[in-house]
Design a protein around this motif. Structure first.
Motif, PDB file in Angstrom:
ATOM      1  N   SER A 101      30.479  14.598 -12.653  1.00 41.76           N
ATOM      2  CA  SER A 101      29.906  14.099 -13.813  1.00 41.76           C
ATOM      3  C   SER A 101      30.648  12.203 -13.135  1.00 41.76           C
ATOM      4  N   TYR A 102      29.842  11.649 -14.467  1.00 45.73           N
ATOM      5  CA  TYR A 102      29.727  10.351 -14.033  1.00 45.73           C
ATOM      6  C   TYR A 102      29.396  10.283 -15.962  1.00 45.73           C
ATOM      7  N   TYR A 103      30.465   8.825 -15.710  1.00 43.07           N
ATOM      8  CA  TYR A 103      30.333   8.836 -17.360  1.00 43.07           C
ATOM      9  C   TYR A 103      28.910   7.342 -17.761  1.00 43.07           C
ATOM     10  N   LEU A 104      28.676   6.823 -18.442  1.00 43.65           N
ATOM     11  CA  LEU A 104      27.762   6.697 -18.838  1.00 43.65           C
ATOM     12  C   LEU A 104      27.599   5.386 -19.702  1.00 43.65           C
ATOM     13  N   GLU A 105      28.850   3.894 -19.326  1.00 40.84           N
ATOM     14  CA  GLU A 105      29.265   3.030 -19.955  1.00 40.84           C
ATOM     15  C   GLU A 105      27.548   2.167 -20.432  1.00 40.84           C
TER      16      GLU A 105
END
Length: 323
Positions: A101-105
């Motif tokens: 999982s990765y957060y997208l900023e």
């Protein structure tokens, strides 16, 4: 991130981190770290990293060695684009497929389209199925919304999920009405909301406390300096010398690459040859400097070990006196 005709500049941040307890394998007698050597299974000799290649073992056990040229011919994707392929119902994505999982900023210039995509996903109750290049290899992923932030979650390929084949469950066996009623009653009595703070990793907490107690009590193993610390320096110098020889051979029209080794992972280009040739003018001076630095480092380490040992001895003596 490509959303129709709109491109949204984003940055990826890992959404999770591993807090699992990590132990080191050490020699019980003196606390020395256990090292593993790369040894060839045929001749039993240790193999330097520069001589290690990638091999693929076929179904019949035969080994196929793949060269750098072979690997370059494989399909790769160096693009950084997250391309939305379609929007699918959330319930169609089995959680078993979720991987990393990765957060997208969003970048400041792409804030508005980012918010638009986020709100559209929430309203439609769908996930965006995307293709993305991670470490040059294309993979499937989904975009979903969590706490107002778009999350990119890579997916396993369908053939990476094992099919459950249990003979004991193959029969048509079901609970009776009475058993089901009792089980339903138990479910109702234990029903509630998920509150993450109610649970904690008591094992990790116990290990941390145990280590802290041992340190406070002076129960620490003073590890002496490991032998053979200069091995990697010698190997590096040898690799540099082989690179210099290779560069000289290329300039004089000899057989370049006869040594079969270089410092970098890829093939050498003209700039590599120039830098190698320049360094060839004073190899003896570099070698002497490196050895001198290694000796100074070794002396510093020994002094630090002696000081640490002296402190530990003083602390133990004070503990005995207090008791």
């Amino acid at each position: 991130m490509s959303f129709g005709l709109v491109n949204v500049p984003v940055r990826l941040f890992s959404a999770t981190e591993n807090h699992d307890v990590q132990f080191r394998q050490v020699h019980e007698k003196d606390g020395g770290r256990i090292k593993y050597q790369r040894v060839c299974s045929i001749d039993g000799e240790e193999v330097p990293y520069s001589d290690i290649a990638k091999g693929y073992e076929a179904a019949d056990g035969q080994m196929v060695v793949l060269t750098d040229e072979d690997l370059k011919s494989l399909p790769t994707r160096s693009t950084k684009e997250i391309s939305i392929e379609k929007f699918v119902p959330s319930e169609q994505i089995d959680p078993l497929l979720f991987d990393k999982s990765y957060y997208l900023e969003p970048d400041k210039t792409g804030l508005k389209p980012y918010v638009l995509l986020r709100d559209a996903l929430e309203k439609a109750d769908r996930m965006a199925l995307v293709t993305v290049s991670v470490r040059t290899r294309m993979t499937l992923a989904v975009l979903r919304v969590r706490d107002g932030v778009i999350v990119l979650q890579t997916l396993l390929w369908a053939d990476e999920v094992r099919a459950p084949e249990f003979e004991s469950l193959s029969e048509e066996t079901h609970a009776t009405a009475k058993e089901l009623a009792m089980a339903s009653s138990l479910v109702d009595s234990l029903s509630g909301d998920y509150e993450p703070e109610e649970f904690e990793d008591d094992y990790a907490e116990a290990v941390t406390q145990l280590v802290a107690t041992k340190i406070e009590g002076g129960d620490i193993t003073e590890t002496p300096e490991a032998k053979g610390e200069e091995t990697e320096v010698v190997d590096l110098l040898a690799a540099l010398q082989r690179s210099v020889d290779k560069a000289k051979a290329a300039r004089t029209g000899g057989a370049p690459g006869s040594s079969g080794s270089s410092v970098s992972a890829g093939s050498s280009d003209a700039s590599d040859d120039d830098s190698s040739a320049t360094s060839a003018s004073r190899p003896a001076a570099k070698k002497a400097t490196t050895k001198s630095a290694a000796k100074k480092t070794t002396a510093t380490k020994k002094t630090a070990v002696k000081k640490t040992t002296a402190k530990a001895s003083t602390k133990k003596a004070a503990t005995k006196k207090a008791s």
